[in-house]
Design an enzyme around this catalytic site. Sequence first.
Site, PDB file in Angstrom:
ATOM      1  N   GLU A 255      79.231  11.787  70.764  1.00  0.00           N
ATOM      2  CA  GLU A 255      79.900  10.621  70.196  1.00  0.00           C
ATOM      3  C   GLU A 255      79.551   9.397  71.040  1.00  0.00           C
ATOM      4  OE1 GLU A 255      81.453  14.274  69.092  1.00  0.00           O
ATOM      5  OE2 GLU A 255      81.706  13.419  71.094  1.00  0.00           O
ATOM      6  N   LEU A 256      78.936   8.411  70.451  1.00  0.00           N
ATOM      7  CA  LEU A 256      78.437   7.257  71.183  1.00  0.00           C
ATOM      8  C   LEU A 256      79.552   6.540  71.939  1.00  0.00           C
ATOM      9  CD1 LEU A 256      76.081   5.356  71.829  1.00  0.00           C
ATOM     10  CD2 LEU A 256      76.644   4.092  69.744  1.00  0.00           C
ATOM     11  N   ASP A 257      79.383   6.431  73.256  1.00  0.00           N
ATOM     12  CA  ASP A 257      80.319   5.716  74.136  1.00  0.00           C
ATOM     13  C   ASP A 257      81.748   6.243  74.040  1.00  0.00           C
ATOM     14  OD1 ASP A 257      78.245   4.133  74.999  1.00  0.00           O
ATOM     15  OD2 ASP A 257      78.703   2.467  73.651  1.00  0.00           O
ATOM     16  N   GLU A 258      81.902   7.520  73.706  1.00  0.00           N
ATOM     17  CA  GLU A 258      83.236   8.102  73.568  1.00  0.00           C
ATOM     18  C   GLU A 258      83.483   9.216  74.585  1.00  0.00           C
ATOM     19  OE1 GLU A 258      85.638   7.110  71.579  1.00  0.00           O
ATOM     20  OE2 GLU A 258      84.433   5.541  70.627  1.00  0.00           O
TER      21      GLU A 258
END
Length: 313
Positions: A255-258
């Site tokens: 999950e991008l930047d999560e």
Amino acid sequence: MVLGRGSSTTASLRRIAARAFHSSSALIQGIHVFQCPDVVGIVAKLAECISSRGGNINSVDVFVPENKQVFYSRSEFVFDPARWQRDVMDNDFLNLSKLFNAETSTVRVPDLDPKYKIAVLASKQNHCLVDLLHRWQEGRLPVHINCVISNHSRAPNTHVARFLERHGIPYYYLPTTSGNKREEEILELVEDTDFLVLARYMQILSGSFLKTYGKDVINIHHGLLPSFKGGNPSKQAFDAGVKLIGATSHFVTEELDEGPIIEQMVERVSHRDTLQSFILKSENLEKQCLAQAIKSYCELRVLPYESKKTVVF
């Protein structure tokens, strides 16, 4: 005669002090982190494990979440490596982990164990990369940099290129396209590393890459508040007149930047800031935040907590 006895006494005291200093200087530091189901007596058994080998605990940090039967701890202790050999220490802590059915039990002796081997991935921006290189040169980061990988070229006479050449750190230029992120080549280059650092690497690593690599990847990105996405976020935030900016370092997940957050830093800005000073403050935060995250990780201060959180001692 009095002077003679005094000199003899003084000499004896000096010899005793010298022996005491020599004895204390033989002690080195160990670090142990533990995660297991929470039961009574964990700290007592941990202290017994260390003290039974002549070690002494300097500090213990413990966290037990409310309404959860999970125990987290990080201990720093000193010991005499002649009395407690490294392989024996590993076996002692292994027995302790079996006793408490531990999910995590890691021990590290910074003076004896090899430094963490890392690869740094960077794109066009240099500020985080340069900061890490200088901190490494000054001995402020307990890592060995195997290589630097970038999707942007750097001329031979640039500061970064000269630094890497001077210190024998390989630099790999792997230009990417939308259809080819060069992930297979990157995986070959980073195979012999303990974790990866993304120093403003502006490419998304696929789930397949993360699964194949199988080790931690630490990322840094701006945390401009409120959030501004897309191109030139600093200019967007400056034009919006924000009063607080920040940076976030976290583990990379699909999950991008999560991913779970390791470190965050913030700073106030005001109407007096120019766009140049605004960007400089933001970049300084990114450098500090990434370096602190790496340092915390290498000092075994970071433990996974629940699915998307971390315990950072």
